[in-house]
Design an enzyme around this catalytic site. Structure first.
Site, PDB file in Angstrom:
ATOM      1  N   ASN A   9       0.255 -58.052 -18.951  1.00  0.00           N
ATOM      2  CA  ASN A   9      -0.124 -56.772 -19.552  1.00  0.00           C
ATOM      3  C   ASN A   9      -0.472 -57.002 -21.019  1.00  0.00           C
ATOM      4  OD1 ASN A   9      -0.356 -54.173 -20.497  1.00  0.00           O
ATOM      5  ND2 ASN A   9       1.835 -53.675 -20.305  1.00  0.00           N
ATOM      6  N   LYS A  11      -1.650 -54.980 -23.082  1.00  0.00           N
ATOM      7  CA  LYS A  11      -1.489 -53.751 -23.879  1.00  0.00           C
ATOM      8  C   LYS A  11      -2.729 -53.516 -24.742  1.00  0.00           C
ATOM      9  CE  LYS A  11       3.448 -54.469 -23.874  1.00  0.00           C
ATOM     10  NZ  LYS A  11       4.730 -53.925 -24.290  1.00  0.00           N
ATOM     11  N   HIS A  95       4.020 -47.048 -16.735  1.00  0.00           N
ATOM     12  CA  HIS A  95       4.621 -47.955 -17.722  1.00  0.00           C
ATOM     13  C   HIS A  95       5.447 -47.111 -18.696  1.00  0.00           C
ATOM     14  CE1 HIS A  95       5.047 -50.767 -21.038  1.00  0.00           C
ATOM     15  NE2 HIS A  95       4.742 -51.727 -20.183  1.00  0.00           N
ATOM     16  N   GLU A  97       5.740 -47.140 -21.765  1.00  0.00           N
ATOM     17  CA  GLU A  97       5.030 -46.671 -22.962  1.00  0.00           C
ATOM     18  C   GLU A  97       4.230 -45.414 -22.639  1.00  0.00           C
ATOM     19  OE1 GLU A  97       3.242 -50.451 -24.008  1.00  0.00           O
ATOM     20  OE2 GLU A  97       5.248 -51.208 -24.394  1.00  0.00           O
ATOM     21  N   GLU A 167      11.356 -52.416 -15.203  1.00  0.00           N
ATOM     22  CA  GLU A 167      11.253 -52.792 -16.609  1.00  0.00           C
ATOM     23  C   GLU A 167      12.256 -51.974 -17.422  1.00  0.00           C
ATOM     24  OE1 GLU A 167       7.228 -54.620 -17.667  1.00  0.00           O
ATOM     25  OE2 GLU A 167       7.013 -52.477 -17.849  1.00  0.00           O
ATOM     26  N   GLY A 173       9.472 -55.820 -25.138  1.00  0.00           N
ATOM     27  CA  GLY A 173       9.017 -56.130 -26.495  1.00  0.00           C
ATOM     28  C   GLY A 173      10.137 -56.352 -27.484  1.00  0.00           C
ATOM     29  N   SER A 212      10.557 -58.815 -21.861  1.00  0.00           N
ATOM     30  CA  SER A 212      10.808 -60.059 -22.608  1.00  0.00           C
ATOM     31  C   SER A 212      10.906 -61.287 -21.714  1.00  0.00           C
ATOM     32  CB  SER A 212      12.047 -59.899 -23.493  1.00  0.00           C
ATOM     33  OG  SER A 212      11.838 -58.888 -24.459  1.00  0.00           O
TER      34      SER A 212
HETATM   35  C1  PEP Z   1       5.421 -54.940 -20.760  1.00  0.00           C
HETATM   36  O1  PEP Z   1       4.605 -54.612 -21.588  1.00  0.00           O
HETATM   37  O2  PEP Z   1       5.368 -54.439 -19.629  1.00  0.00           O
HETATM   38  C2  PEP Z   1       6.436 -55.933 -21.113  1.00  0.00           C
HETATM   39  C3  PEP Z   1       7.306 -56.266 -20.220  1.00  0.00           C
HETATM   40  O3  PEP Z   1       6.390 -56.428 -22.388  1.00  0.00           O
HETATM   41  P1  PEP Z   1       7.217 -57.698 -22.956  1.00  0.00           P
HETATM   42  O4  PEP Z   1       7.040 -58.825 -21.965  1.00  0.00           O
HETATM   43  O5  PEP Z   1       6.574 -57.992 -24.264  1.00  0.00           O
HETATM   44  O6  PEP Z   1       8.632 -57.286 -23.063  1.00  0.00           O
END
Ligand code: PEP
Length: 250
Positions: A9, A11, A95, A97, A167, A173, A212
């Site tokens: 992803n 983003k 997601h 976000e 997630e 992040g 992460s």
């Molecule tokens: C994500 O954006 O879905 C995500 C898991 O980000 P990160 O790997 O940076 O934590």
């Protein structure tokens, strides 16, 4: 046997040229030894360029969101059919976000998943609890409610055409991944819940972990019995890190 899937992803990062360069680096670095399915999720406007770079490779393409309607007066949205025209196979829905920054609720997420499926896209349905919810011991309640909203709209059959991504919001992040055991606990819970609805769908459904994921923790996470790959944010922006995570998945 569920085939592992690793989705990157991106983003809202990068430029047209950096998107091309990243897709090219992932495509040329992946090689044939990787048994996992690999998918890139660029921003909408980079989908055409990335699609061209991935042509003739085994790497799939997806988008970071998809409209909840097939067409019409939906300013700012992009339909599943439009994405399909550019070679997308997958679309993220729900997601965190989108849920937290843009107010997307369970019902909208489920409608987006329905629209994606209807147009032949595979929705990657994201769910997960916030830190506050985890600390209040509400993780199970939160993720199962998010899942049930999708099952209610799609039915078990429809869900069988999706991928799930667990997630935890506190891990996205932040550099603080869930431990393999913490992630497995939730993945197992989700699969057990689905088993009571449709055992065959539950056994086949791929449940990705996101939050992460890095080259140094991917192997331990993916070794867990109910973790079928990863949804990778930050580390998917560095070709070498992303490729190492893909190899850890298969
Ligand atoms: C994500 O954006 O879905 C995500 C898991 O980000 P990160 O790997 O940076 O934590």
């Amino acid at each position: 046997m569920r085939r592992a899937l690793v989705a990157g992803n991106w983003k809202m990062h990068g430029s047209r040229s950096s998107a091309e360069a990243l897709a090219t680096a992932v495509a040329s670095g992946l090689g044939e030894a990787c048994a996992a399915e690999v998918v890139l999720l660029p921003p909408f406007v980079h989908v055409p360029e990335v699609s061209q770079r991935l042509a003739g490779t085994t790497i799939g393409l997806g988008a970071q969101n998809v409209a909840d309607a097939a067409e019409g007066a939906c300013t700012g949205e992009v339909s599943a059919a439009m994405l399909r025209e550019f070679g997308c196979l997958y679309a993220l829905v729900g997601h965190s976000e989108r849920r937290l920054l843009y107010g997307e609720d369970d019902r909208l997420v489920a409608r987006r998943a329905r629209a994606a499926l209807d147009a032949g896209l595979i929705p990657v349905v994201c769910l997960g609890e916030t830190l506050e919810q985890r600390e209040a011991e509400q993780t199970a309640q939160v993720v199962l409610a998010q899942l049930d909203a999708v099952v209610e709209r799609l039915g078990a059959d429809g869900l069988g055409g999706c991928v799930l991504a667990y997630e935890p919001v506190w891990a996205i992040g932040t550099g603080r991944s869930a431990s393999p055991e913490q992630a497995q606990e939730v993945h197992g819970l989700l699969r057990d819940h689905l088993r009571r609805i449709d055992a065959a769908v539950a056994d086949e459904l791929r449940i990705l972990y996101g939050g992460s994921v890095k080259p140094d923790n991917a192997g331990a996470l993916f070794a867990m019995p109910d973790i079928d790959g990863g949804l990778v944010g930050g580390a998917s922006l560095k070709a070498d890190d992303f490729l190492a995570i893909c190899r850890a998945a298969g």
